[in-house]
Design a protein around this motif. Sequence first.
Motif, PDB file in Angstrom:
ATOM      1  N   THR A  10       0.894  -1.267   0.087  1.00  5.84           N
ATOM      2  CA  THR A  10      -0.161  -0.212   0.165  1.00  5.84           C
ATOM      3  C   THR A  10       0.725   1.172   0.078  1.00  5.84           C
ATOM      4  O   THR A  10       0.313   2.441  -0.224  1.00  5.84           O
ATOM      5  CB  THR A  10      -0.960   0.014   1.328  1.00  5.84           C
ATOM      6  OG1 THR A  10      -0.141  -0.248   2.345  1.00  5.84           O
ATOM      7  CG2 THR A  10      -2.052  -1.172   1.203  1.00  5.84           C
ATOM      8  N   CYS A  11       2.037   1.173   0.578  1.00  6.71           N
ATOM      9  CA  CYS A  11       2.904   2.483   0.267  1.00  6.71           C
ATOM     10  C   CYS A  11       4.495   2.302  -0.214  1.00  6.71           C
ATOM     11  O   CYS A  11       4.508   1.212  -0.494  1.00  6.71           O
ATOM     12  CB  CYS A  11       2.930   2.922   1.660  1.00  6.71           C
ATOM     13  SG  CYS A  11       3.976   2.124   2.841  1.00  6.71           S
ATOM     14  N   GLY A  12       4.910   3.265  -0.276  1.00  7.13           N
ATOM     15  CA  GLY A  12       6.373   3.031  -0.654  1.00  7.13           C
ATOM     16  C   GLY A  12       7.301   2.049   0.066  1.00  7.13           C
ATOM     17  O   GLY A  12       8.277   1.412  -0.377  1.00  7.13           O
ATOM     18  N   HIS A  13       7.048   2.172   1.657  1.00  3.33           N
ATOM     19  CA  HIS A  13       7.853   1.177   2.420  1.00  3.33           C
ATOM     20  C   HIS A  13       7.471  -0.163   1.849  1.00  3.33           C
ATOM     21  O   HIS A  13       8.445  -1.014   1.991  1.00  3.33           O
ATOM     22  CB  HIS A  13       7.313   1.298   3.605  1.00  3.33           C
ATOM     23  CG  HIS A  13       8.203   0.527   4.659  1.00  3.33           C
ATOM     24  ND1 HIS A  13       7.602  -0.413   5.401  1.00  3.33           N
ATOM     25  CD2 HIS A  13       9.616   0.463   5.108  1.00  3.33           C
ATOM     26  CE1 HIS A  13       8.496  -1.037   5.955  1.00  3.33           C
ATOM     27  NE2 HIS A  13       9.516  -0.511   5.953  1.00  3.33           N
ATOM     28  N   CYS A  14       6.183  -0.468   1.498  1.00  2.18           N
ATOM     29  CA  CYS A  14       5.979  -1.793   1.226  1.00  2.18           C
ATOM     30  C   CYS A  14       6.590  -2.184  -0.027  1.00  2.18           C
ATOM     31  O   CYS A  14       7.257  -3.378  -0.281  1.00  2.18           O
ATOM     32  CB  CYS A  14       4.358  -2.172   0.943  1.00  2.18           C
ATOM     33  SG  CYS A  14       3.313  -1.823   2.286  1.00  2.18           S
ATOM     34  N   ALA A  15       6.657  -1.352  -0.993  1.00  3.95           N
ATOM     35  CA  ALA A  15       7.384  -1.258  -2.235  1.00  3.95           C
ATOM     36  C   ALA A  15       8.695  -1.731  -2.065  1.00  3.95           C
ATOM     37  O   ALA A  15       9.301  -2.466  -2.866  1.00  3.95           O
ATOM     38  CB  ALA A  15       7.228  -0.141  -3.082  1.00  3.95           C
TER      39      ALA A  15
HETATM   40 CU   LIG Z   1       3.384  -0.162   3.245  1.00  2.36          CU
END
Ligand SMILES: [Cu+2]
Length: 86
Positions: A10-15
């Motif tokens: 869902t976000c850049g961290h996940c990516a």
């Molecule tokens: Cu995330």
Amino acid sequence: MQAFRVDDMTCGHCASTITKSLTATDKDAKVTIDLAQHLVMVEPTEADAQELSDAITEAGYTPVPVQAATVATKPAKAGGCCGCCG
Ligand SMILES: [Cu+2]
């Protein structure tokens, strides 16, 4: 190219977590993330689809394999031309 839909990305961290996990499995893989569509596209050099899928799972996400063709940017050539100008 292998493509996966990862709905819980869902976000850049996940990516970046997913990218790191994939490159840990296949260090020279080219990873492309489309966060808006929850798509992870991988151009592997040595890992197969199962290994890539496992890498995403190990990162804590849920990959769903999708046909690379359905996300490819190159559309199939549709009709409309007799072929004279091809
Ligand atoms: Cu995330």
